[in-house]
Design a protein around this motif. Structure first.
Motif, PDB file in Angstrom:
ATOM      1  N   THR A  27       0.708  -1.301   0.059  1.00  0.00           N
ATOM      2  CA  THR A  27      -0.145  -0.016  -0.024  1.00  0.00           C
ATOM      3  C   THR A  27       0.891   1.340  -0.011  1.00  0.00           C
ATOM      4  OG1 THR A  27      -0.279  -0.011   2.406  1.00  0.00           O
ATOM      5  CG2 THR A  27      -2.048  -1.143   0.943  1.00  0.00           C
ATOM      6  N   ALA A  28       1.951   1.333   0.735  1.00  0.00           N
ATOM      7  CA  ALA A  28       2.834   2.415   0.651  1.00  0.00           C
ATOM      8  C   ALA A  28       3.396   2.987  -0.671  1.00  0.00           C
ATOM      9  CB  ALA A  28       4.098   2.248   1.404  1.00  0.00           C
ATOM     10  N   ILE A  29       3.671   1.720  -1.465  1.00  0.00           N
ATOM     11  CA  ILE A  29       4.154   1.994  -2.748  1.00  0.00           C
ATOM     12  C   ILE A  29       3.092   2.932  -3.687  1.00  0.00           C
ATOM     13  CG2 ILE A  29       4.624   0.785  -5.051  1.00  0.00           C
ATOM     14  CD1 ILE A  29       5.822  -1.598  -3.559  1.00  0.00           C
ATOM     15  N   GLY A  30       1.738   2.354  -3.386  1.00  0.00           N
ATOM     16  CA  GLY A  30       0.468   2.982  -4.136  1.00  0.00           C
ATOM     17  C   GLY A  30       0.493   4.572  -3.543  1.00  0.00           C
ATOM     18  N   HIS A  31       1.223   5.170  -2.512  1.00  0.00           N
ATOM     19  CA  HIS A  31       1.136   6.368  -2.101  1.00  0.00           C
ATOM     20  C   HIS A  31       2.144   7.117  -2.985  1.00  0.00           C
ATOM     21  CE1 HIS A  31      -0.902   6.306   2.147  1.00  0.00           C
ATOM     22  NE2 HIS A  31      -1.025   5.069   1.642  1.00  0.00           N
ATOM     23  N   PHE A  32       3.051   6.508  -3.454  1.00  0.00           N
ATOM     24  CA  PHE A  32       4.175   7.188  -4.293  1.00  0.00           C
ATOM     25  C   PHE A  32       3.821   7.153  -5.907  1.00  0.00           C
ATOM     26  CE2 PHE A  32       6.208   5.954  -0.579  1.00  0.00           C
ATOM     27  CZ  PHE A  32       6.654   7.118  -0.088  1.00  0.00           C
ATOM     28  N   VAL A  33       2.976   6.084  -6.050  1.00  0.00           N
ATOM     29  CA  VAL A  33       2.631   5.891  -7.584  1.00  0.00           C
ATOM     30  C   VAL A  33       1.449   6.499  -8.116  1.00  0.00           C
ATOM     31  CG1 VAL A  33       2.042   4.012  -9.437  1.00  0.00           C
ATOM     32  CG2 VAL A  33       3.670   3.579  -7.774  1.00  0.00           C
ATOM     33  N   TYR A  34       0.419   6.323  -6.835  1.00  0.00           N
ATOM     34  CA  TYR A  34      -0.720   7.044  -7.328  1.00  0.00           C
ATOM     35  C   TYR A  34      -1.100   8.557  -6.355  1.00  0.00           C
ATOM     36  CZ  TYR A  34      -1.798   2.561  -9.268  1.00  0.00           C
ATOM     37  OH  TYR A  34      -1.598   1.349  -9.990  1.00  0.00           O
ATOM     38  N   SER A  35      -0.015   9.062  -6.193  1.00  0.00           N
ATOM     39  CA  SER A  35      -0.112  10.284  -5.178  1.00  0.00           C
ATOM     40  C   SER A  35      -1.242  11.497  -5.544  1.00  0.00           C
ATOM     41  CB  SER A  35       1.369  10.764  -4.974  1.00  0.00           C
ATOM     42  OG  SER A  35       1.833  11.603  -6.306  1.00  0.00           O
ATOM     43  N   LYS A  36      -1.409  11.629  -6.785  1.00  0.00           N
ATOM     44  CA  LYS A  36      -2.463  12.684  -7.283  1.00  0.00           C
ATOM     45  C   LYS A  36      -3.809  11.967  -6.812  1.00  0.00           C
ATOM     46  CE  LYS A  36      -4.776  14.626 -11.069  1.00  0.00           C
ATOM     47  NZ  LYS A  36      -5.155  14.367 -12.503  1.00  0.00           N
ATOM     48  N   GLY A  37      -3.946  11.046  -7.155  1.00  0.00           N
ATOM     49  CA  GLY A  37      -5.424  10.249  -6.635  1.00  0.00           C
ATOM     50  C   GLY A  37      -5.540  10.181  -5.146  1.00  0.00           C
ATOM     51  N   MET A  38      -4.520   9.749  -4.555  1.00  0.00           N
ATOM     52  CA  MET A  38      -4.568   9.691  -2.985  1.00  0.00           C
ATOM     53  C   MET A  38      -4.789  11.000  -2.534  1.00  0.00           C
ATOM     54  SD  MET A  38      -2.253   6.478  -1.664  1.00  0.00           S
ATOM     55  CE  MET A  38      -3.024   4.985  -2.241  1.00  0.00           C
ATOM     56  N   ALA A  39      -4.318  12.063  -2.932  1.00  0.00           N
ATOM     57  CA  ALA A  39      -4.486  13.495  -2.301  1.00  0.00           C
ATOM     58  C   ALA A  39      -5.909  13.880  -2.791  1.00  0.00           C
ATOM     59  CB  ALA A  39      -3.263  14.375  -3.198  1.00  0.00           C
ATOM     60  N   MET A  40      -6.367  13.548  -3.691  1.00  0.00           N
ATOM     61  CA  MET A  40      -7.948  13.757  -4.086  1.00  0.00           C
ATOM     62  C   MET A  40      -8.768  13.108  -2.890  1.00  0.00           C
ATOM     63  SD  MET A  40      -7.916  13.384  -8.017  1.00  0.00           S
ATOM     64  CE  MET A  40      -9.411  13.645  -8.362  1.00  0.00           C
ATOM     65  N   MET A  41      -8.289  11.962  -2.371  1.00  0.00           N
ATOM     66  CA  MET A  41      -9.263  11.340  -1.415  1.00  0.00           C
ATOM     67  C   MET A  41      -9.401  12.195   0.043  1.00  0.00           C
ATOM     68  SD  MET A  41      -7.604   7.503  -1.656  1.00  0.00           S
ATOM     69  CE  MET A  41      -8.547   6.753  -0.440  1.00  0.00           C
ATOM     70  N   MET A  42      -8.620  12.763   0.300  1.00  0.00           N
ATOM     71  CA  MET A  42      -8.582  13.498   1.604  1.00  0.00           C
ATOM     72  C   MET A  42      -9.590  14.871   1.520  1.00  0.00           C
ATOM     73  SD  MET A  42      -4.561  13.997   2.693  1.00  0.00           S
ATOM     74  CE  MET A  42      -3.470  12.972   1.885  1.00  0.00           C
ATOM     75  N   PRO A  43     -10.184  15.142   2.814  1.00  0.00           N
ATOM     76  CA  PRO A  43     -11.275  16.136   2.760  1.00  0.00           C
ATOM     77  C   PRO A  43     -10.447  17.569   2.533  1.00  0.00           C
ATOM     78  CG  PRO A  43     -11.187  14.653   4.700  1.00  0.00           C
ATOM     79  CD  PRO A  43     -10.028  14.131   3.966  1.00  0.00           C
ATOM     80  N   ALA A  44     -11.167  18.259   2.002  1.00  0.00           N
ATOM     81  CA  ALA A  44     -10.997  19.733   1.667  1.00  0.00           C
ATOM     82  C   ALA A  44     -10.141  20.196   2.666  1.00  0.00           C
ATOM     83  CB  ALA A  44     -11.831  20.643   1.137  1.00  0.00           C
ATOM     84  N   VAL A  45     -10.546  20.108   3.722  1.00  0.00           N
ATOM     85  CA  VAL A  45      -9.840  20.797   5.210  1.00  0.00           C
ATOM     86  C   VAL A  45      -8.306  20.428   5.477  1.00  0.00           C
ATOM     87  CG1 VAL A  45     -10.452  19.279   6.793  1.00  0.00           C
ATOM     88  CG2 VAL A  45     -10.405  21.625   7.479  1.00  0.00           C
ATOM     89  N   ILE A  46      -7.923  19.236   4.861  1.00  0.00           N
ATOM     90  CA  ILE A  46      -6.419  18.865   5.010  1.00  0.00           C
ATOM     91  C   ILE A  46      -5.626  19.846   4.382  1.00  0.00           C
ATOM     92  CG2 ILE A  46      -5.000  17.107   5.098  1.00  0.00           C
ATOM     93  CD1 ILE A  46      -7.189  16.157   6.872  1.00  0.00           C
TER      94      ILE A  46
END
Length: 150
Positions: free
Chosen positions: A42-61
């Motif tokens: 799953t950590a690899i996904g944080h580096f490969v799919y960083s744009k999409g994972m950033a989109m997952m976070m609430p706007a307040v972050i």
């Protein structure tokens, strides 16, 4: 879901390896090794799919992309910590907290239909939560059982 498959397959392989090489079924080691493998996956996904994972976070972050990289590094550190007997308990405890704190991002992603791999808003939506929330609870229980077991 891929992380669940990685966890279960890694558990079976680690358990079989302990039986073959140590002549004993070491469930605790196998459980921690499997969780470590899943965390690296799953950590690899944080580096490969960083744009999409950033989109997952609430706007307040704030600093979403940096937060994605940081959580990827946390997962790698936790993967290592679970394999060191002297740090296994504290690592498991911190992982439980980590799993609880990332759940809102998964809920937010489902509400906004984020497809983190494509970095779009074309994901499966809230139906995803019927699988993701119980899966998150399963990961918490896994970390508790195998990581905190004496």
């Amino acid at each position: 879901m891929k992380p669940l498959l990685v966890l279960l397959i890694a558990f079976a392989i680690a358990l079989l390896a302990t039986k073959i090489f140590r002549h004993d079924w070491n469930f605790i080691f196998a459980g921690n090794a499997a969780l470590s493998m899943m965390l690296v996956f799953t950590a690899i996904g944080h580096f490969v799919y960083s744009k999409g994972m950033a989109m997952m976070m609430p706007a307040v972050i704030p600093f979403k992309t940096a937060m994605v990289y940081l959580t990827g590094l946390i997962e790698i550190a936790a993967a290592i910590g679970l394999l060191i007997p002297s740090t296994r308990h504290i690592t498991a405890f911190m992982l439980i907290i980590f799993f609880i704190t990332i759940l809102p991002a998964n809920i937010n992603a489902a509400i906004h239909k984020v497809d983190f791999q494509k970095g779009t808003y074309g994901g499966s939506g809230t139906n995803y939560l019927w699988f993701r929330v119980p899966l998150q609870v399963f990961f918490i229980l896994w970390a508790w059982y195998f990581g905190l077991k004496l």
